[in-house]
Design an enzyme around this catalytic site. Structure first.
Site, short mmCIF file in Angstrom:
data_model
loop_
_atom_site.label_atom_id
_atom_site.label_comp_id
_atom_site.label_asym_id
_atom_site.label_seq_id
_atom_site.Cartn_x
_atom_site.Cartn_y
_atom_site.Cartn_z
N VAL A 11 0.82 -1.21 0.00
CA VAL A 11 0.00 0.00 0.00
C VAL A 11 0.86 1.26 0.00
O VAL A 11 0.67 2.18 -0.81
CB VAL A 11 -0.97 -0.01 1.21
CG1 VAL A 11 -1.61 1.35 1.41
CG2 VAL A 11 -2.04 -1.06 0.98
N PHE A 155 -8.32 0.84 -1.04
CA PHE A 155 -9.10 -0.23 -1.66
C PHE A 155 -8.36 -0.89 -2.82
O PHE A 155 -8.97 -1.65 -3.58
CB PHE A 155 -10.45 0.31 -2.13
CG PHE A 155 -11.34 0.70 -0.99
CD1 PHE A 155 -12.18 -0.23 -0.38
CD2 PHE A 155 -11.32 1.99 -0.48
CE1 PHE A 155 -12.99 0.12 0.70
CE2 PHE A 155 -12.12 2.36 0.59
CZ PHE A 155 -12.96 1.42 1.18
N LEU A 156 -7.08 -0.59 -3.00
CA LEU A 156 -6.38 -1.18 -4.15
C LEU A 156 -6.33 -2.69 -4.05
O LEU A 156 -6.40 -3.26 -2.96
CB LEU A 156 -4.96 -0.60 -4.27
CG LEU A 156 -3.96 -0.81 -3.13
CD1 LEU A 156 -3.37 -2.21 -3.10
CD2 LEU A 156 -2.85 0.21 -3.23
N LYS A 157 -6.23 -3.33 -5.24
CA LYS A 157 -6.10 -4.79 -5.28
C LYS A 157 -4.67 -5.12 -5.66
O LYS A 157 -4.15 -4.55 -6.63
CB LYS A 157 -7.00 -5.39 -6.38
CG LYS A 157 -8.47 -5.13 -6.22
CD LYS A 157 -9.27 -5.82 -7.34
CE LYS A 157 -9.10 -5.18 -8.71
NZ LYS A 157 -9.66 -3.84 -8.88
N LYS A 210 -14.21 0.12 5.10
CA LYS A 210 -13.17 -0.78 4.59
C LYS A 210 -13.45 -2.24 4.99
O LYS A 210 -13.37 -3.16 4.18
CB LYS A 210 -11.80 -0.32 5.12
CG LYS A 210 -10.65 -1.24 4.79
CD LYS A 210 -10.38 -1.30 3.29
CE LYS A 210 -9.44 -2.42 2.96
NZ LYS A 210 -9.24 -2.60 1.54
N ILE A 256 -17.65 -14.55 -7.55
CA ILE A 256 -18.45 -15.75 -7.32
C ILE A 256 -17.79 -16.97 -7.97
O ILE A 256 -18.47 -17.89 -8.39
CB ILE A 256 -19.92 -15.59 -7.79
CG1 ILE A 256 -20.01 -15.20 -9.27
CG2 ILE A 256 -20.66 -14.58 -6.92
CD1 ILE A 256 -21.41 -15.38 -9.85
N CYS A 266 -5.38 -9.53 3.26
CA CYS A 266 -6.52 -8.69 3.66
C CYS A 266 -7.76 -9.47 4.08
O CYS A 266 -8.18 -9.38 5.24
CB CYS A 266 -6.86 -7.72 2.53
SG CYS A 266 -5.56 -6.50 2.29
N1 LIG Z 1 -1.92 -5.34 0.57
C1 LIG Z 1 -3.11 -4.95 0.16
O1 LIG Z 1 -3.61 -5.38 -0.88
C2 LIG Z 1 -3.89 -3.94 0.95
C3 LIG Z 1 -4.99 -3.31 0.36
C4 LIG Z 1 -5.70 -2.37 1.11
C5 LIG Z 1 -5.34 -2.12 2.42
N2 LIG Z 1 -4.29 -2.77 2.97
C6 LIG Z 1 -3.91 -2.44 4.35
O2 LIG Z 1 -2.80 -1.55 4.30
C7 LIG Z 1 -1.92 -1.80 5.40
C8 LIG Z 1 -0.53 -2.11 4.88
O3 LIG Z 1 -0.60 -3.30 4.14
P1 LIG Z 1 0.60 -3.79 3.20
O4 LIG Z 1 0.12 -5.00 2.51
O5 LIG Z 1 1.11 -2.64 2.42
O6 LIG Z 1 1.67 -4.16 4.33
P2 LIG Z 1 3.21 -4.60 4.11
O7 LIG Z 1 3.47 -5.59 5.17
O8 LIG Z 1 3.45 -4.94 2.69
O9 LIG Z 1 4.02 -3.28 4.42
C9 LIG Z 1 4.09 -2.67 5.67
C10 LIG Z 1 5.42 -1.94 5.78
O10 LIG Z 1 5.45 -1.15 6.96
C11 LIG Z 1 6.76 -1.14 7.46
N3 LIG Z 1 6.76 -0.70 8.86
C12 LIG Z 1 6.33 -1.38 9.97
N4 LIG Z 1 6.49 -0.62 11.06
C13 LIG Z 1 7.01 0.57 10.65
C14 LIG Z 1 7.39 1.77 11.32
N5 LIG Z 1 7.25 1.91 12.63
N6 LIG Z 1 7.90 2.79 10.58
C15 LIG Z 1 8.04 2.66 9.25
N7 LIG Z 1 7.70 1.54 8.56
C16 LIG Z 1 7.18 0.51 9.26
C17 LIG Z 1 7.23 -2.55 7.24
O11 LIG Z 1 8.65 -2.65 7.26
C18 LIG Z 1 6.63 -2.86 5.85
O12 LIG Z 1 7.54 -2.53 4.83
C19 LIG Z 1 -2.57 -2.93 6.19
O13 LIG Z 1 -3.36 -2.38 7.20
C20 LIG Z 1 -3.45 -3.61 5.17
O14 LIG Z 1 -4.55 -4.27 5.75
C21 LIG Z 1 -3.55 -3.65 2.25
#
Ligand SMILES: NC(=O)c1ccc[n+]([C@@H]2O[C@H](COP(=O)([O-])OP(=O)(O)OC[C@H]3O[C@@H](n4cnc5c(N)ncnc54)[C@H](O)[C@@H]3O)[C@@H](O)[C@H]2O)c1
Length: 443
Positions: A11, A155-157, A210, A256, A266
């Site tokens: 994200v 909301f990205l996929k 969300k 579906i 997620c």
């Molecule tokens: N991956 C998806 O498709 C998606 C889509 C929508 C929402 N989300 C939400 O977005 C959030 C992030 O998801 P993601 O998949 O990008 O996670 P991710 O695990 O890919 O990335 C999280 C990053 O945060 C860093 N991090 C952790 N603690 C930190 C700190 N104190 N300071 C700086 N960096 C720090 C980690 O090193 C890691 O690189 C989650 O809450 C997730 O539910 C994810």
């Protein structure tokens, strides 16, 4: 505008890169030094179509920079996006440890009015916790810096993240502040040239939106898996049923598809977190409990089919596995159904040869070392090599190159032509006619 994105994962990196692409100056902060060092050299930590060139170009032109700490001068700005992980805690609740650590860090660094944007998926009420954490640090510093906390869930996929961010269906902004509404509108309008798709609402409403969105999608999948399992027992082909109901515009075709269960970073954790939220509010989430239970069970369906065919002991058998990532288009293996199946196959003594177009490095990193050392799991670098001398083929992730393979070749190289199709990609009648034993989901 000058922006700081904290957390440079799926994200955060996409958010930072896309904002930079629109002309903003962006600092991406991540505590993972290796990730940051790599990004500075143009090495991306994740696979996401279209992302690499945006990151590299914007880094070269100076609009996108990377650092490991908010104390770095490049990280100073007036808008801070929190985009760190919110993994499931032991009781299913979202673990806010990383979000609140970032909030405290922000409180230690801001010196003038700042907007703090919760982009991570966080439970209802988290914005208040973020505000309290920041206030606490400001209090310790003995300073009074004004700030607002806004909820802006993402909301990205994965697999289409850049496309989704650049052309969002909607952007949800939860805030009561007019100043924040204006700043967020300025920031997001370049992404909606044809018509505005910003939706403003209360902070708690945005936080819930969300979870409700992901829970709805997970529900559609689990519903269809339930129907598929029933179809299988009643001599019905679920693929005909899927098309039959999908053509109803009230239902639609998306989400579906029956299969081997949903995974990823997620849906599983967000459904669990919503269940926890419900229980914490003395509400029994009967439907969500069922969605989750169906999905847990669904991840074992392929193994059950395999043991019905080959018996419980799989020693001496080799399986060719196509697809490791939790879905096509990504290298993300978090909660992937493939991992559950691998544990079962290897636990039962089988050998597995696996191939995935992009998740091989992630697999090497995430799967137990012992499997590779013992030779029970081998990653091969070409899809047909996985099937040489295999006793059965398993399709786990419906990557495009797996959709229309050369079945003549497959039949010749396999020991026995048996296919377990975990994503209903193939035509059972055609395969059976050409000498394959075929087993799909709900067919
Ligand atoms: N991956 C998806 O498709 C998606 C889509 C929508 C929402 N989300 C939400 O977005 C959030 C992030 O998801 P993601 O998949 O990008 O996670 P991710 O695990 O890919 O990335 C999280 C990053 O945060 C860093 N991090 C952790 N603690 C930190 C700190 N104190 N300071 C700086 N960096 C720090 C980690 O090193 C890691 O690189 C989650 O809450 C997730 O539910 C994810």
């Amino acid at each position: 505008m000058k922006l700081t994105i904290i957390g440079t994962g799926y994200v955060g990196l996409v958010t930072g890169a896309c904002f930079a692409e629109m002309g903003n100056t962006v600092a991406c902060v991540d505590i993972d030094k290796k990730k940051v060092d790599g990004l500075k050299q143009g090495i991306l930590p994740i696979y996401e179509p279209g992302l690499e060139s945006i990151v590299i170009n914007n880094h070269k032109n100076g609009r996108l920079q990377f650092c490991t700490s908010l104390s770095d001068p490049i990280a100073e700005s007036s808008v801070y996006f929190i985009a760190v992980g919110t993994p499931p805690g032991e009781d299913g609740s979202a673990d806010l440890r990383y979000v609140l650590a970032v909030a405290r860090d922000i409180g230690r660094h801001i010196n003038s009015y700042a907007i703090i944007v919760d982009k991570s998926t966080v439970p209802v009420g988290t914005a208040d916790k973020v505000r309290t954490a920041i206030l606490h640090e400001l209090h310790l510093r003995g300073v009074d810096v004004p700030f607002d906390v806004v909820s802006n869930p993402e909301f990205l996929k994965e697999g289409a993240a850049v496309e989704d961010f650049m052309r969002p269906d909607r952007v949800i902004i939860g805030t009561d502040s007019e100043q924040v509404r204006k700043a967020m509108r300025d920031l997001y309008l370049p992404f909606m040239r044809t018509h505005e798709r910003l939706q403003f609402m209360g902070v708690r409403d945005a936080e819930m939106t969300k979870y409700a969105g992901n829970a709805m999608l997970a529900t559609k999948i689990s519903f269809m898996n339930e129907i598929a399992n029933l179809c299988e027992r009643m001599g019905v082909d679920v693929e005909n049923v899927r098309q039959g109901i999908g053509s109803d515009s009230r239902i639609g075709y998306s989400f579906i598809y029956p299969g081997a269960g949903y995974g990823g970073s997620c849906f599983p954790k967000d459904v669990k977190a919503l269940i926890r939220m419900a229980k914490d509010h003395d509400f029994e989430p009967r439907l969500l409990d069922a969605v989750e239970a169906r999905n847990e069970a669904q991840k074992h369906v392929l193994f059950e089919k395999i043991t019905r065919r080959f018996g419980a002991r799989l020693k001496g058998l080799t399986f060719g596995l196509w697809g490791l990532s939790f879905k096509p288009g990504t290298d993300d293996m978090r909660e992937a159904s493939s991992v559950v199946l691998l544990h079962e196959l290897i636990g039962a003594g089988a050998r597995v040869k696996a191939y995935d177009p992009v998740a091989m490095a992630a697999a090497k990193h995430e799967l137990p070392d012992g499997w590779f050392k013992s030779g029970q799991l081998k990653l091969v670098d070409e899809q047909y090599s996985a099937l040489e001398d295999a006793d059965a083929m398993i399709l786990m992730t419906e990557w495009k190159p797996f959709r229309h393979p050369d079945f003549d070749r497959i039949r010749k190289i396999m020991k026995i032509p048996v296919i377990f199709d975990g994503r209903n990609q193939y035509d059972p009648a055609l395969l059976r006619k050409t000498g394959f034993e075929y087993s799909g989901i709900g067919r």
